[in-house]
Design an enzyme around this catalytic site. Structure first.
Site, PDB file in Angstrom:
ATOM      1  N   CYS A 107       1.013  -1.213   0.026  1.00  9.04           N
ATOM      2  CA  CYS A 107      -0.095  -0.056   0.033  1.00  9.04           C
ATOM      3  C   CYS A 107       0.797   1.202  -0.089  1.00  9.04           C
ATOM      4  O   CYS A 107       1.658   1.217   0.931  1.00  9.04           O
ATOM      5  CB  CYS A 107      -0.777  -0.027   1.149  1.00  9.04           C
ATOM      6  N   PHE A 109       0.082   4.459   0.798  1.00 10.29           N
ATOM      7  CA  PHE A 109      -0.257   5.064   2.043  1.00 10.29           C
ATOM      8  C   PHE A 109       0.511   4.601   3.194  1.00 10.29           C
ATOM      9  O   PHE A 109       1.093   5.484   3.988  1.00 10.29           O
ATOM     10  CB  PHE A 109      -1.722   5.411   2.100  1.00 10.29           C
TER      11      PHE A 109
END
Length: 329
Positions: A107, A109
Site C-alpha cells: 500500500c 499510503f
C-alpha cells in the site's frame, strides 16, 4: 487445489469476456472484489480501502467512486553503510512507548507512514492485514489501512497520521518559516492529488507488468494459499482492464510519459537542492519517497529512474531513511 483452480478459471473467464461500453470497461463486481487493492473517493482519502468492499459494486455506475491503487512492487533495498545524511530521531523523552502499524505491505499510503517512522527512527511493530477477512482490524470501526496505534491511541489516514504524530515528536516544526511550510504542504498535497494517480496505470500497463505487481502482492501480503492463487491471476487480469478506466478518469494518454513527467516535476521542485527540505528531507520528501518505494524495482520504477533525473534524489533518500525501524512481532 482443484477448487482454487476452478474458481480462478471462472473469474478469469469473466474478466476476459468483459465488454467495452462507450470506451469504459465494466468489470464484474465480484471480480473487482477479488482484484482491487485500494480504492478511494474523489476527496482523496489517504488510506487503502477495504478489499472486497460492497461499495465497489457501484463502480461502473457511480462517478464519485474511484477505483484506486493496486500498488505492488519490491520494497527498496536500503543502504546500510554510513551516510553523510543523518537521521533525525526525536528526543528520547518524547518518543512513543508503543507504535503498531496495521498495513498492507504494498500500500502506497502505508509506505508513506513507514518512511516517516523509519526516518525519525521510531520503533514500530507491523501487523499485516489480511485484505479478504480483515480479521486483524475487526476491533476497529475504521476499516481501511493504514491504522497506526500510538500508545493506545488510534490514528488513521496517512497524511493525518503524519501530521498528528509530527505534532508529538517534532516540536521544532513550529519554528519552520512560513514560506518553507507552504512549499512543504503544497508538495505533500501534490503527492496525494497527482503522483499516486499515475502509478496504477503504469504498474498494470500490460499483462506482464500486472502479473509482476500481483506476484509481489501475493508473496508479501497476508493470504492463504488458495487466496494467493486466486488473487494473483484473477487480480492481474482484472487490474489490466481497470487501469484503462483509470487512464481515462485522470486524462492519461501515455502511462510512462505521465510517470516521467511527474518525476521530472518533482526534480524541478528540488531546484538543485539535495532534498526539498534542503540539507535534510522534509515531510514532502518522505511522502514522495514512501509512495514510490513500492514500485521502485518494478519495471515501471526501473524505467522511471532510467529515463528521468529522479534517481540521484531517490538514492539519497534510500541512504537517509536507512534501515527499517520495525520490530519483529
Amino acid at each position: 487445489m482443484r477448487r482454487a483452480s476452478s474458481f480462478t478459471s471462472s473469474v478469469l473467464s469473466r474478466t476476459l469476456s468483459t465488454v467495452h461500453d462507450g470506451g469504459a470497461v465494466n468489470i464484474h463486481p465480484r471480480l473487482l472484489q477479488v482484484a482491487l487493492f485500494c480504492s478511494s473517493r474523489i476527496n482523496n482519502s489517504n488510506s487503502c480501502h477495504r478489499w472486497f468492499s460492497p461499495l465497489l459494486e457501484s463502480f461502473s455506475k457511480s462517478s464519485d467512486q474511484v477505483v484506486f491503487l493496486g500498488l505492488a512492487g519490491v520494497a527498496a533495498s536500503v543502504a546500510t553503510a554510513a551516510s553523510v545524511y543523518a537521521k533525525e530521531p526525536p528526543p528520547e523523552e518524547i518518543m512513543p512507548k508503543e507504535v503498531v502499524l496495521y498495513q498492507y505491505e504494498a500500500c502506497p499510503f502505508c509506505n508513506k507512514v513507514k518512511a516517516f517512522l523509519d526516518y525519525y527512527n521510531l520503533p514500530y511493530k507491523v501487523v499485516e492485514v489480511n485484505p479478504i477477512s480483515k480479521k486483524e482490524i475487526k476491533w476497529s470501526d475504521y476499516k481501511k489501512v493504514p491504522i497506526l496505534m500510538v500508545d493506545g491511541q488510534q490514528l488513521v489516514d496517512s497524511s493525518a497520521i503524519i501530521n498528528q504524530l509530527g505534532e508529538k515528536i517534532l516540536p521544532e516544526k513550529t519554528k519552520t518559516s512560513v514560506s518553507d511550510e507552504d512549499e512543504e504542504t503544497k508538495w505533500r498535497r501534490w503527492v496525494d492529488s497527482h503522483l499516486v494517480h499515475v502509478l496504477s496505470p503504469n504498474i498494470y500497463r500490460n499483462t506482464s507488468e500486472a502479473l509482476e505487481s500481483f506476484d509481489y502482492i501475493t508473496s508479501n501480503g497476508n493470504f492463504s494459499f488458495t487466496e494467493k492463487i486466486t488473487v494473483k491471476y484473477a487480480g492481474a487480469a482484472a487490474m489490466y482492464f481497470v487501469s484503462k478506466n483509470l487512464k481515462k478518469k485522470y486524462n492519461i494518454t501515455d502511462e510512462r510519459a505521465a510517470l516521467y513527467e511527474a518525476a521530472e516535476t518533482w526534480v524541478d521542485a528540488l531546484n538543485g537542492r539535495n532534498f526539498l527540505g534542503g540539507s535534510r528531507p522534509n515531510l514532502a520528501d518522505l511522502a514522495v519517497f514512501g509512495v514510490l518505494r513500492p514500485i521502485r524495482y518494478l519495471r515501471s520504477g526501473r524505467d522511471m529512474v532510467k529515463h528521468t533525473r529522479i534517481g540521484e534524489w531517490y538514492s539519497r533518500m534510500e541512504k537517509v531513511v536507512g534501515e527499517s525501524s520495525r520490530i519483529k512481532a
